[in-house]
Scaffold this motif. Structure first.
Motif, mmCIF file in Angstrom:
data_model
loop_
_atom_site.group_PDB
_atom_site.id
_atom_site.type_symbol
_atom_site.label_atom_id
_atom_site.label_comp_id
_atom_site.label_asym_id
_atom_site.label_seq_id
_atom_site.Cartn_x
_atom_site.Cartn_y
_atom_site.Cartn_z
ATOM 1 N N SER A 149 0.829 -1.208 0.000
ATOM 2 C CA SER A 149 0.000 0.000 0.000
ATOM 3 C C SER A 149 0.860 1.253 0.000
ATOM 4 N N ILE A 150 1.915 1.236 0.806
ATOM 5 C CA ILE A 150 2.804 2.393 0.836
ATOM 6 C C ILE A 150 3.483 2.583 -0.511
ATOM 7 N N ALA A 151 3.973 1.490 -1.100
ATOM 8 C CA ALA A 151 4.685 1.584 -2.372
ATOM 9 C C ALA A 151 3.790 2.117 -3.493
ATOM 10 N N THR A 152 2.513 1.785 -3.446
ATOM 11 C CA THR A 152 1.592 2.200 -4.506
ATOM 12 C C THR A 152 0.828 3.477 -4.161
ATOM 13 N N GLY A 153 1.079 4.051 -2.987
ATOM 14 C CA GLY A 153 0.406 5.283 -2.608
ATOM 15 C C GLY A 153 -1.064 5.095 -2.293
ATOM 16 N N THR A 154 -1.432 3.889 -1.864
ATOM 17 C CA THR A 154 -2.826 3.578 -1.573
ATOM 18 C C THR A 154 -3.113 3.770 -0.086
ATOM 19 N N PRO A 155 -4.175 4.467 0.275
ATOM 20 C CA PRO A 155 -4.494 4.633 1.700
ATOM 21 C C PRO A 155 -4.624 3.275 2.386
ATOM 22 N N TRP A 156 -4.030 3.155 3.555
ATOM 23 C CA TRP A 156 -4.007 1.890 4.295
ATOM 24 C C TRP A 156 -4.468 2.135 5.718
ATOM 25 N N ARG A 157 -5.205 1.152 6.248
ATOM 26 C CA ARG A 157 -5.626 1.211 7.648
ATOM 27 C C ARG A 157 -5.481 -0.161 8.261
ATOM 28 N N GLY A 158 -4.828 -0.243 9.411
ATOM 29 C CA GLY A 158 -4.662 -1.494 10.128
ATOM 30 C C GLY A 158 -5.556 -1.548 11.347
ATOM 31 N N ILE A 159 -6.327 -2.626 11.472
ATOM 32 C CA ILE A 159 -7.245 -2.800 12.598
ATOM 33 C C ILE A 159 -6.641 -3.816 13.563
ATOM 34 N N PRO A 160 -6.367 -3.451 14.806
ATOM 35 C CA PRO A 160 -5.765 -4.409 15.756
ATOM 36 C C PRO A 160 -6.660 -5.623 15.971
ATOM 37 N N LEU A 161 -6.036 -6.788 16.079
ATOM 38 C CA LEU A 161 -6.769 -8.002 16.402
ATOM 39 C C LEU A 161 -7.475 -7.851 17.747
ATOM 40 N N ALA A 162 -8.592 -8.548 17.890
ATOM 41 C CA ALA A 162 -9.313 -8.562 19.157
ATOM 42 C C ALA A 162 -8.597 -9.491 20.141
ATOM 43 N N PRO A 163 -8.960 -9.444 21.425
ATOM 44 C CA PRO A 163 -8.321 -10.340 22.408
ATOM 45 C C PRO A 163 -8.388 -11.796 21.977
ATOM 46 N N GLY A 164 -7.320 -12.519 22.276
ATOM 47 C CA GLY A 164 -7.235 -13.911 21.864
ATOM 48 C C GLY A 164 -6.907 -14.073 20.400
ATOM 49 N N PHE A 165 -6.397 -13.007 19.769
ATOM 50 C CA PHE A 165 -6.044 -13.018 18.346
ATOM 51 C C PHE A 165 -7.255 -13.357 17.469
ATOM 52 N N THR A 166 -8.420 -12.876 17.860
ATOM 53 C CA THR A 166 -9.636 -13.123 17.089
ATOM 54 C C THR A 166 -9.915 -11.950 16.151
ATOM 55 N N ILE A 167 -10.872 -12.150 15.238
ATOM 56 C CA ILE A 167 -11.211 -11.112 14.261
ATOM 57 C C ILE A 167 -11.865 -9.923 14.976
ATOM 58 N N PRO A 168 -11.375 -8.710 14.739
ATOM 59 C CA PRO A 168 -12.025 -7.509 15.291
ATOM 60 C C PRO A 168 -13.248 -7.165 14.443
ATOM 61 N N MET A 169 -14.300 -7.951 14.596
ATOM 62 C CA MET A 169 -15.419 -7.939 13.660
ATOM 63 C C MET A 169 -16.062 -6.568 13.520
ATOM 64 N N ASP A 170 -16.443 -5.956 14.618
ATOM 65 C CA ASP A 170 -17.147 -4.678 14.529
ATOM 66 C C ASP A 170 -16.299 -3.625 13.830
ATOM 67 N N ALA A 171 -15.013 -3.573 14.157
ATOM 68 C CA ALA A 171 -14.135 -2.565 13.547
ATOM 69 C C ALA A 171 -13.938 -2.824 12.062
ATOM 70 N N LEU A 172 -13.813 -4.086 11.655
ATOM 71 C CA LEU A 172 -13.638 -4.389 10.238
ATOM 72 C C LEU A 172 -14.907 -4.095 9.458
#
Length: 347
Positions: free
Chosen positions: A111-134
């Motif tokens: 994303s950085i190399a191509t100039g594309t906006p990027w957003r990282g969502i932290p994993l939920a506790p227990g390394f589970t999917i952060p469903m609501d945020a995604l």
């Protein structure tokens, strides 16, 4: 210097530095090389090829072999010299990119190399999917969501129902969900049915892990023909060399060795997990991949200790939430025995 685009002024190298060690358990490679008979057959095929001629424009010959193996429409298969180049093509095409953090660093790097906006969502506790945020991140303008499953670097396998919810939101909002299945063979997971039912889902796979071809550099995307056409347009023509194509065609004709390797890795993964679970200070996490994430009191001390015994692993403590963690690739039985012996008196 004003020659380059401003967003490239602070591009960082891929986070890897080569370190020599007797046992290499740091990059999640196959511990086995390609079976000798298949390597000999591939070399014969390479020798018969015309080296003075360009290969197929989009590796159509190999594409068709992958399509047969995967039960996929050939028009929806895209090959590249490594799945990281497919990630780069996807980030180039995307309006915006979302992924979980931590995760494979090239989702952000591409994303950085191509100039594309990027957003990282932290994993939920227990390394589970952060469903609501995604789900919230996929509201509004479209984009690409990368989801490694099994997840790297944690090794967790996400619940099918959770992946399906993200796929449905992608369909509703015009996104593409890319399920990165680099390690799916070791988990027995398969996102192809979901991708067949939903054109907004694409599956990323590689020959680097269970196929024993990390040094060959080859990966592929399984997608709808429409998505595949966009990704293909972002790749250079003739990008699969003649020798790579010959090797891939050879292994696709005789894929039986993959299952044998996977079975051995799964058994060794369980054995190493059980042994490390008895360690006085280390805490391994269950994994569906060909590696284990292990939390230690001090990742640098653990890394240094293992390296002093000739064993190279990967530090992961630079990621938020993975303080003290190292990642250990599952090797051969002898390599794993050496690891366990070295870990026994680790701090």
């Amino acid at each position: 210097m004003n020659a380059f685009k401003p967003h490239l002024a602070s591009v960082a190298d891929y986070p890897y530095a080569k370190v020599d060690a007797r046992l290499k358990l740091d990059q999640n490679e196959s511990p086995d090389d390609l079976p000798p008979e298949l390597k000999a057959r591939a070399l014969e095929r390479i020798a018969r090829a015309a080296w003075n001629r360009y290969p197929e424009l989009h590796a159509e010959d190999v594409r068709d072999a992958v399509a047969r193996h995967e039960g996929w429409d050939p028009q929806g298969v895209v090959l590249a010299p490594g799945s990281n180049l497919l990630v780069l093509a996807l980030t180039q095409a995307a309006r915006t990119v979302v992924d979980t953090v931590p995760a494979f660093p090239y989702y952000k790097g591409g994303s950085i190399a191509t100039g594309t906006p990027w957003r990282g969502i932290p994993l939920a506790p227990g390394f589970t999917i952060p469903m609501d945020a995604l789900l919230a991140a996929m509201d509004g303008a479209g984009g690409v969501l990368f989801l490694p499953n099994p997840h790297a670097p944690t090794g967790q396998l996400f619940a099918t129902g959770d992946v399906e919810r993200l796929a449905e939101r992608a369909r509703q909002q015009g996104w593409v969900l890319v399920v990165d299945e680099a390690y799916h063979a070791f988990a027995g997971s398969d996102a192809r049915p979901l991708a067949r039912a939903n054109a907004h889902v694409a599956v990323l796979r590689t020959f680097s892990k269970s196929w024993c071809l990390g040094g060959v550099r080859a990966g592929y995307l399984l997608a709808s023909p429409k998505v595949a056409a966009v990704v293909r347009a972002c790749l250079p023509p003739f990008c699969i060399p003649v020798h790579t194509g010959a090797i891939l065609q050879t292994v696709l004709e005789s894929p039986g060795y993959v299952g044998e390797l996977v079975t051995r890795i799964q058994a060794e993964r369980a054995r190493v997990l059980e042994a490390l679970s008895a360690h006085r200070t280390w805490r391994p996490y269950p994994s569906a991949a060909n590696y284990l994430l292990v939390r230690t009191p001090d990742a640098k001390a653990a890394w240094d200790h293992l390296l002093s015994r000739g064993i190279l692993v990967r530090r992961q403590d630079h990621y938020a939430g993975l303080e003290g963690c190292i990642r250990i690739t599952i090797g051969t039985r002898a390599e794993n025995d050496a690891l366990l012996a070295a870990a026994a008196d680790a701090p």
